[in-house]
Design a protein around this motif. Structure first.
Motif, mmCIF file in Angstrom:
data_model
loop_
_atom_site.group_PDB
_atom_site.id
_atom_site.type_symbol
_atom_site.label_atom_id
_atom_site.label_comp_id
_atom_site.label_asym_id
_atom_site.label_seq_id
_atom_site.Cartn_x
_atom_site.Cartn_y
_atom_site.Cartn_z
ATOM 1 N N ARG A 32 0.714 -1.188 -0.156
ATOM 2 C CA ARG A 32 0.121 -0.025 0.128
ATOM 3 C C ARG A 32 0.789 1.199 0.099
ATOM 4 N NH1 ARG A 32 -4.985 -0.003 4.129
ATOM 5 N NH2 ARG A 32 -5.126 1.972 3.158
ATOM 6 N N LEU A 33 0.231 2.462 -0.132
ATOM 7 C CA LEU A 33 1.072 3.678 -0.060
ATOM 8 C C LEU A 33 1.657 4.127 1.339
ATOM 9 C CD1 LEU A 33 -1.233 5.886 -2.337
ATOM 10 C CD2 LEU A 33 1.199 5.207 -2.901
ATOM 11 N N TYR A 34 2.758 4.069 1.456
ATOM 12 C CA TYR A 34 3.458 4.481 2.837
ATOM 13 C C TYR A 34 3.298 5.947 2.823
ATOM 14 C CZ TYR A 34 5.479 -0.138 2.336
ATOM 15 O OH TYR A 34 5.875 -1.488 2.201
ATOM 16 N N ASN A 35 3.394 6.452 4.251
ATOM 17 C CA ASN A 35 3.295 7.791 4.569
ATOM 18 C C ASN A 35 4.190 8.659 3.759
ATOM 19 O OD1 ASN A 35 1.444 7.304 6.551
ATOM 20 N ND2 ASN A 35 3.118 7.228 8.071
ATOM 21 N N GLY A 36 3.388 9.618 2.923
ATOM 22 C CA GLY A 36 4.055 10.665 2.209
ATOM 23 C C GLY A 36 4.189 10.178 0.773
ATOM 24 N N GLU A 37 4.074 8.947 0.368
ATOM 25 C CA GLU A 37 4.374 8.506 -1.050
ATOM 26 C C GLU A 37 3.194 9.127 -2.022
ATOM 27 O OE1 GLU A 37 6.465 4.236 -0.691
ATOM 28 O OE2 GLU A 37 4.395 4.263 -0.894
ATOM 29 N N GLU A 38 2.160 9.349 -1.444
ATOM 30 C CA GLU A 38 1.182 9.724 -2.275
ATOM 31 C C GLU A 38 1.478 11.207 -3.078
ATOM 32 O OE1 GLU A 38 -3.861 10.723 -2.804
ATOM 33 O OE2 GLU A 38 -2.818 9.352 -1.107
ATOM 34 N N ILE B 182 -6.839 6.038 -7.168
ATOM 35 C CA ILE B 182 -6.859 5.866 -5.729
ATOM 36 C C ILE B 182 -8.531 6.239 -5.246
ATOM 37 C CG2 ILE B 182 -6.346 7.020 -3.624
ATOM 38 C CD1 ILE B 182 -3.571 7.580 -4.620
ATOM 39 N N GLU B 183 -9.202 7.184 -5.651
ATOM 40 C CA GLU B 183 -10.496 7.402 -5.562
ATOM 41 C C GLU B 183 -11.556 6.523 -5.896
ATOM 42 O OE1 GLU B 183 -11.336 9.861 -2.926
ATOM 43 O OE2 GLU B 183 -9.413 10.119 -2.652
ATOM 44 N N HIS C 156 11.966 8.246 -5.725
ATOM 45 C CA HIS C 156 12.808 7.325 -5.121
ATOM 46 C C HIS C 156 11.910 6.227 -4.479
ATOM 47 C CE1 HIS C 156 16.283 9.550 -6.378
ATOM 48 N NE2 HIS C 156 15.811 10.374 -5.977
ATOM 49 N N ILE C 157 10.683 5.860 -4.940
ATOM 50 C CA ILE C 157 9.790 5.215 -4.123
ATOM 51 C C ILE C 157 10.006 3.566 -4.892
ATOM 52 C CG2 ILE C 157 7.370 4.235 -3.784
ATOM 53 C CD1 ILE C 157 6.655 7.406 -4.203
ATOM 54 N N GLU C 158 10.312 2.486 -3.989
ATOM 55 C CA GLU C 158 10.671 1.089 -4.378
ATOM 56 C C GLU C 158 9.323 0.531 -4.032
ATOM 57 O OE1 GLU C 158 13.313 0.268 -5.588
ATOM 58 O OE2 GLU C 158 14.355 2.413 -5.357
ATOM 59 N N GLY C 159 9.285 -0.718 -5.069
ATOM 60 C CA GLY C 159 8.031 -1.673 -4.915
ATOM 61 C C GLY C 159 6.707 -1.282 -5.072
ATOM 62 N N LEU C 160 6.553 -0.300 -5.676
ATOM 63 C CA LEU C 160 5.056 0.246 -6.017
ATOM 64 C C LEU C 160 4.553 -0.021 -7.543
ATOM 65 C CD1 LEU C 160 2.489 1.421 -4.583
ATOM 66 C CD2 LEU C 160 3.318 3.674 -5.282
ATOM 67 N N THR C 161 3.681 -0.572 -7.514
ATOM 68 C CA THR C 161 3.024 -0.751 -8.989
ATOM 69 C C THR C 161 1.886 0.229 -9.094
ATOM 70 O OG1 THR C 161 1.725 -2.554 -8.880
ATOM 71 C CG2 THR C 161 3.899 -3.178 -9.155
ATOM 72 N N HIS D 290 -5.355 -1.630 -4.943
ATOM 73 C CA HIS D 290 -5.331 -2.135 -3.628
ATOM 74 C C HIS D 290 -5.611 -1.345 -2.457
ATOM 75 C CE1 HIS D 290 -2.579 -5.725 -4.939
ATOM 76 N NE2 HIS D 290 -3.466 -5.273 -5.956
ATOM 77 N N GLU D 291 -4.970 -0.203 -2.870
ATOM 78 C CA GLU D 291 -5.064 1.024 -1.899
ATOM 79 C C GLU D 291 -6.378 1.563 -1.761
ATOM 80 O OE1 GLU D 291 -3.766 3.993 0.917
ATOM 81 O OE2 GLU D 291 -2.672 2.318 -0.058
ATOM 82 N N ALA D 292 -6.909 1.782 -2.958
ATOM 83 C CA ALA D 292 -8.395 2.327 -2.974
ATOM 84 C C ALA D 292 -9.471 1.431 -2.343
ATOM 85 C CB ALA D 292 -8.648 2.606 -4.580
ATOM 86 N N THR D 293 -9.081 -0.055 -2.580
ATOM 87 C CA THR D 293 -10.254 -1.092 -1.956
ATOM 88 C C THR D 293 -9.957 -0.888 -0.467
ATOM 89 O OG1 THR D 293 -9.687 -2.124 -4.187
ATOM 90 C CG2 THR D 293 -10.850 -3.507 -2.190
#
Length: 345
Positions: free
Chosen positions: A166-172, A195-196, A290-295, A301-304
């Motif tokens: 999921r999105l970590y703090n600050g990534e969005e 996301i919405e 510099h965000i790793e491992g996010l597709t 997933h985050e939205a759900t």
């Protein structure tokens, strides 16, 4: 009449001959298997399936796959992906065997070879699904109803555990700021809307102004991945993103004003991006932050998960996301335990 004879130290040959049909023979590793096949073959011949047996005995998998690719695959949403899987099968030695001669052990050997080649469990399952559906089509539509589907008798690779990213703090915020700084407002609003709304990448790529009703705050998707239509309510944030898109006047985005002047243009995709381009632009933004491992699919997933955290129940979430089974919905949902503390009291 059937005859079984031993060949060598560990092989058994079954020979079946019925008047009016040519004699057929097959070799097995056990006497029991030879007896069973011979009995089934005799019964099928006596039931008048001789012509079908003869056709299946002479139909190589390669020819059947080519026919399937020309007549069945084009009707599927995943036609492009399935054609690629068919090409993989056509390169296999199995492709030279006839439909009636392919057995579970052949596919089990193929499965094991793909595992050794580091193919994922899901990839192997999808490849086997092509063969399974081919056999079902041959049984139901091609007059080869006697065929046994060999895929049904083997163990399938286990599916990998569902992604929990999921999105970590600050990534969005970092992603959206990167889009602003690099003047890619189109990607910014794609991210926000994804996301919405929990829309899939393909649904976003095909979205037109004709599908969006800002007055009622609804998106109507007539053609989704699972083949069913879906209506998605828009949050205030999603609504704001669409309204902002109306004000973007560049060569890549169609405004609602232009669309109203020419109704045909309302059917042009809003973002004017292929699904692969969406992924490529998102990857560039992710690397820029510099965000790793996010597709990009992780945004679904985050939205759900956020919908559940807002208090929607499973049926309500499924209505928005379009998941057909509760098990699949569960795989796409990852709640943060810390976010549940407030509700525990």
């Amino acid at each position: 009449m059937a005859r079984i004879r031993k060949r060598g130290t560990s092989k058994y040959q079954a020979r079946v001959r019925i008047k009016g049909y040519p004699e057929v023979a097959r070799t097995f590793s056990s006497n029991a298997a030879a007896v069973l096949w011979a009995a089934q073959r005799e019964q099928q011949l006596l039931q008048g399936l001789g012509e079908a047996l003869k056709e299946a005995d002479a139909l190589p998998l390669s020819v059947a796959l080519t026919r399937y690719a020309e007549t069945v695959t084009p009707r599927k949403k995943s036609a492009h992906s399935e054609l690629n899987r068919i090409k993989v099968w056509l390169r296999q030695p199995l492709a030279s065997l006839t439909l009636s001669s392919i057995r579970g052990k052949h596919l089990a050997e193929y499965r094991d070879s793909r595992i050794l080649a580091s193919a994922s469990g899901n990839t192997i399952r999808l490849e086997l699904a092509v063969i399974s559906h081919l056999y079902e089509v041959a049984r139901k539509d091609w007059g080869l109803e006697h065929l046994v589907n060999p895929v049904k008798v083997i163990h399938k690779p286990k599916l990998p555990r569902g992604r929990t990213r999921r999105l970590y703090n600050g990534e969005e915020l970092a992603l959206l700021n990167w889009c602003e700084q690099n003047e890619n407002l189109r990607l910014k609003y794609i991210v926000i809307i994804a996301i919405e709304t929990a829309m899939r990448r393909g649904e976003l790529a095909g979205l037109t102004w004709q599908d969006v009703n800002l007055s009622t705050r609804m998106i109507y998707l007539d053609d989704t991945k699972n083949g069913e239509s879906r209506t998605i309510p828009l949050s205030s944030r999603a609504l704001g993103a669409f309204k902002a898109l109306e004000d973007i006047k560049d060569t890549r985005t169609i405004t609602s004003a232009t669309a109203s002047q020419n109704s045909s243009k309302s059917e042009i995709p809003i973002f004017n991006l292929h699904v692969d381009n969406i992924s490529a632009e998102f990857l560039a933004a992710r690397r820029g932050c510099h965000i790793e491992g996010l597709t990009f699919h992780d945004l679904r997933h985050e939205a759900t998960s956020r919908l559940f955290e807002k208090g929607f129940n499973m049926m309500e979430v499924a209505t928005i996301t379009g998941h057909k089974s509760m098990q699949m919905l569960k795989r796409y949902t990852h709640l943060r335990p810390a976010d549940l503390l407030a509700r525990l009291g």
